[in-house]
Design a protein around this motif. Structure first.
Motif, PDB file in Angstrom:
ATOM      1  N   ALA B 239       0.810  -1.217   0.000  1.00 36.04           N
ATOM      2  CA  ALA B 239       0.000   0.000   0.000  1.00 36.04           C
ATOM      3  C   ALA B 239       0.843   1.266   0.000  1.00 36.04           C
ATOM      4  CB  ALA B 239      -0.929  -0.006   1.212  1.00 36.04           C
ATOM      5  N   ASP B 240       2.047   1.181   0.517  1.00 34.27           N
ATOM      6  CA  ASP B 240       2.865   2.390   0.557  1.00 34.27           C
ATOM      7  C   ASP B 240       3.312   2.830  -0.830  1.00 34.27           C
ATOM      8  OD1 ASP B 240       6.218   1.231   0.911  1.00 34.27           O
ATOM      9  OD2 ASP B 240       4.454   0.068   0.394  1.00 34.27           O
ATOM     10  N   LYS B 241       3.069   2.024  -1.814  1.00 37.13           N
ATOM     11  CA  LYS B 241       3.440   2.397  -3.184  1.00 37.13           C
ATOM     12  C   LYS B 241       2.318   3.151  -3.878  1.00 37.13           C
ATOM     13  CE  LYS B 241       7.404   0.298  -3.104  1.00 37.13           C
ATOM     14  NZ  LYS B 241       7.368  -0.097  -1.672  1.00 37.13           N
ATOM     15  N   LEU B 242       1.199   3.293  -3.228  1.00 36.61           N
ATOM     16  CA  LEU B 242       0.089   4.047  -3.806  1.00 36.61           C
ATOM     17  C   LEU B 242       0.194   5.490  -3.338  1.00 36.61           C
ATOM     18  CD1 LEU B 242      -2.823   1.513  -3.253  1.00 36.61           C
ATOM     19  CD2 LEU B 242      -1.450   1.858  -5.314  1.00 36.61           C
ATOM     20  N   ALA B 243       0.066   6.399  -4.270  1.00 38.97           N
ATOM     21  CA  ALA B 243       0.294   7.810  -3.964  1.00 38.97           C
ATOM     22  C   ALA B 243      -0.719   8.333  -2.952  1.00 38.97           C
ATOM     23  CB  ALA B 243       0.234   8.621  -5.251  1.00 38.97           C
TER      24      ALA B 243
END
Lengths: 391, 399
Positions: B239-243
């Motif tokens: 999820a941390d890769k979603l802006a």
């Protein structure tokens, strides 16, 4: 016994004074009765009629001792019960009655031992028959047990009572039943109880609280999904009116959901009885504290289940195999009969054979002419019709 | 009970009071209140609704006021008084105890009071693979993915909840007001993520000239879980890769410090697809915030996770069952871990709250049989459900 025999002898002598009156006068007790039991005595008339022989004590000829010796000596009976048909029983009853008379107990009153909570385990009727060689019927046995209970209630009067009663205690048991330790609360006010159902085993610790019920570390609503299981666990608490008054910590393993729930329910009910003993008879009447000992019945060989039986059915596979064999045999027979010219049934020289299994019927007809085919085909109910036309 | 407004169940119309800031008093504890009409107007059954879809069902649009809600409101207010937000207030508790409802009540309360509220009710929609996503920067190797539709929806919800008037008072870096920036992002989804970042940056600049800020996020576990998306190499994306997630995660990790603001979050314990062991471990270790209900909180039965911060000199790696956080893909991304200032344990219903809820259900005609609401019934329901609001609701519906 000697007194009785002496009385009998005196009576006999009074009737027949000429026979042994001298003997009776000289000896206060019949000496013949004092002889060793293995020596049988007979009254032989003396060979001489002299007065000296009649006045002296009769003694048989010692030369006859070997002959007169009883090869099967019988023990001298020490009780009148010997002469009854149930000697050991009557001897025992006589001893019990003696104790009752000695202490003047009211053997007709059944209330005198009603206060005794832990009566000994007396032998059963069969055990008395086996170990004590009593011949009893039900009424006699009950009367005997009644006397035993009367004496047991009064055993403090005499130590001999306990010794006598020990004879009638069930093998392996003692006269004084060790008191069963009653469950109680521990130092923290917790009760420990156990329950089971099928293969589920549960332990429960109950303490006064606010209605927290945890099973295997989680709230019971998380452990049990079915409402029926939750209701079953709570039923003892509901009946006791202590739904929000106790905390329950239960550990359960084995079985399924319903089994575990029922096991916990029994454990909870038993634990509540420790906290509130007046609940015990109520729960007992409701059947909450009794463990249901029913287990899953095993499957038996040759059956699909424990009780379910196989239904009647046709072995289709075997029938098919038989069908093929039969078909081949019939064809061979029909052809053979045709070739040999010996028809089995029909008017023509055609071959014909029939046979059947449980489900199949075969008619094999070898029709050599067209007319024969036409003639036989309609009447034939065959499931297999083999027609060989040669011209 | 106070004057009621209507909420309709299947066969009856129930009059209830309305949840307003004036109702947030101790004397109203236990009263079942209905959400204001303007809030319900924005509720819909669709997945992109501002509020949980359940709010759109009139029968479920009423909630009981609890002491926990008042405690959370006090804590949020105290935190917003600080010059800089010092951490996230987390609502903790088992499934169905009322974390999301408390979060909703708090957010609507401060929205009514005039705060600027960011309320994110269903971030699971961002990570469950239902939204289109694309690399944030084209033609360059990047691991950040943008979700234009998600960002546009966030801006739309911000405008709906706060209104243009309130947001128009705040300026972004280039002088435009937040409302206009939000509207631009809604109109042009390709710029929505940038607009969202601009707005959040504007909130981080100055806190005295603007109303107090509350960022309330439900289902926060989705921010620290694996998503349903995969990259070009078919590897799952965290999820941390979603802006959009990073925008909020950077605030929760205090990478962006917000003045005169409060951060509130709640984890979804019923979501088994998006579990966040790291977050669970952090919540486990979080300092409990003392409230009036502290004495009534459920006693913890041992720690569920081993404290991985204390490793012996041999550096033994514990198994996954004991330390699942050690095996979490985001365990090493410590810069994104939320800084939890404290955790408020939402307790289960007590006897009186169960009685209040049972009385409400009885008034609504929920009980099919002739059920008499007396002390025995309430005690039994309390023990059967453990005071869990969700289980009580389902059980009452089944009676």
């Amino acid at each position: 016994m000697q007194r009785a025999l002496a009385t009998a002898a005196a009576t006999a002598s009074a009737r027949r004074p000429c026979l042994h009156s001298s003997l009776l006068r000289l000896a206060p007790l019949p000496t013949a009765l004092l002889r060793p039991a293995h020596v049988r005595t007979y009254a032989f008339p003396s060979s001489s009629s002299s007065a000296s022989s009649s006045s002296s004590t009769f003694r048989p000829n010692p030369a006859y001792d070997d002959i007169l010796a009883n090869p099967h000596p019988a023990p001298r009976p020490d009780s009148l019960a010997y002469f009854t048909g149930n000697p050991r029983y009557f001897a025992a009853v006589a001893s019990l009655n003696a104790l009752i008379r000695k202490h003047r107990l009211n053997f007709r009153d059944t209330e005198q031992y009603a206060h005794v909570q832990h009566k000994p385990k007396w032998m059963t009727m069969d055990e008395m028959a086996e170990y004590l060689e009593f011949r009893l019927v039900k009424g006699t046995y009950e009367e005997l047990v009644h006397k035993l209970n009367v004496l047991f209630a009064a055993q403090a009067m005499d130590g001999a009572i306990a010794t006598t009663l020990q004879t009638f205690v069930k093998p392996g048991a003692t006269l004084v039943t060790p008191s069963r330790p009653t469950a109680s609360l521990d130092e923290f006010g917790r009760s420990y109880s156990y329950g089971s159902r099928k293969t589920a085993k549960a332990q429960a610790w109950i303490i006064a609280g606010t209605g927290q019920v945890y099973v295997n570390g989680v709230h019971m609503s998380e452990h049990f999904a079915q409402a029926e299981d939750l209701e079953a666990i709570l039923r003892p608490l509901v009946l006791a009116g202590g739904v929000a008054k106790y905390n329950v910590w239960a550990l359960v393993r084995g079985g399924g959901q319903s089994g575990q729930a029922a096991a916990v329910a029994v454990a909870v009910a038993r634990g509540l009885c420790v906290h509130e003993p007046p609940l015990a008879p109520i729960f007992k009447d409701e059947g909450l504290v009794v463990i249901d000992t029913r287990q899953v019945e095993r499957k038996k060989t040759g059956q699909p289940g424990a009780r379910k039986k196989n239904t009647w059915y046709v072995d289709d596979a075997a029938d098919v195999k038989n069908k093929h064999y039969l078909l081949a045999a019939l064809c061979s027979y029909a052809i053979a009969s045709y070739l040999s010219g010996s028809s089995v049934k029909l008017l023509t020289r055609d071959g014909f054979a029939t046979g059947r299994t449980s489900h199949h019927t075969f008619y094999i007809i070898i029709a050599t002419t067209h007319s024969a085919q036409t003639e036989f085909r309609p009447v034939c109910k065959a499931q297999a019709f083999l027609s060989l036309q040669f011209d | 009970m106070a004057k009621k407004t209507g909420v309709s169940w299947a066969h009856s119309e129930i009059q209830l009071g309305e949840w307003t800031p004036t109702k947030a008093k101790s004397k109203n504890i236990g009263e079942v209140l209905r959400m204001p009409a303007n809030i319900l107007a924005n509720a819909s059954l669709s997945s992109d609704s501002l509020y949980p879809p359940a709010l759109a069902r009139q029968a479920l649009s009423a909630f009981m006021l609890r002491q926990t809600t008042l405690d959370v409101i006090d804590v949020i207010r105290q935190q917003a008084e600080k010059s800089v937000c010092d951490g996230v207030i987390a609502l903790d508790g088992p499934r169905g105890v009322g974390k999301s409802v408390t979060l909703l009540q708090t957010a609507t309360h401060f929205a009514k009071e005039g705060w600027i509220v960011f309320y994110v009710s269903q971030p699971v929609q961002w990570v469950n693979g239902t939204e289109p996503f694309e690399p944030a920067t084209a033609n360059s190797p990047t691991t950040i993915y943008a979700q234009p539709a998600v960002a546009a929806r966030i801006l739309n919800h911000l405008l709906k909840l706060n209104g243009r008037d309130r947001l128009g008072q705040i300026k972004v870096a280039d002088g435009r007001n937040v409302a206009d920036v939000a509207q631009e992002g809604i109109s042009d989804p390709s710029r929505s993520q940038a607009a969202l970042d601009e707005i959040l940056a504007a909130f981080a600049v100055d806190g005295k000239s603007r109303p107090r800020l509350l960022i309330a996020v439900d289902q926060v576990n989705t921010f620290y879980s694996t998503t349903a998306y995969h990259d070009t190499a078919s590897k799952p994306i965290t999820a941390d890769k979603l802006a959009a997630v990073r925008s909020f995660a950077s605030i929760f990790s205090l990478a962006k410090k917000l003045p005169h603001a409060s951060l509130l979050c709640a984890a979804d314990k019923s979501d088994t697809q998006h579990r966040a062991p790291v977050l669970a471990a952090l919540l486990e270790a979080a300092k409990p915030i003392a409230t009036k209900n502290t004495g009534k909180s459920e006693p913890t039965i041992g720690k569920r996770y081993h404290d991985v911060s204390k490793i012996d000199e041999f550096g033994v790696l514990l198994p996954k069952a004991l330390a699942p956080a050690s095996y979490d893909p985001l365990a090493s991304a410590t810069d994104l871990h939320p800084k939890i200032a404290g955790a408020i344990a939402v307790p289960a219903y007590d006897l009186y709250e169960v009685a209040s809820a049972a009385a409400y259900y009885s008034d609504c005609g929920v009980f099919s049989n002739d059920v008499r609401i007396d002390r025995d019934f309430v005690e039994k329901e309390l023990v059967l459900t453990g005071g869990n609001a969700l289980k009580l609701h389902r059980r009452c519906l089944s009676l």
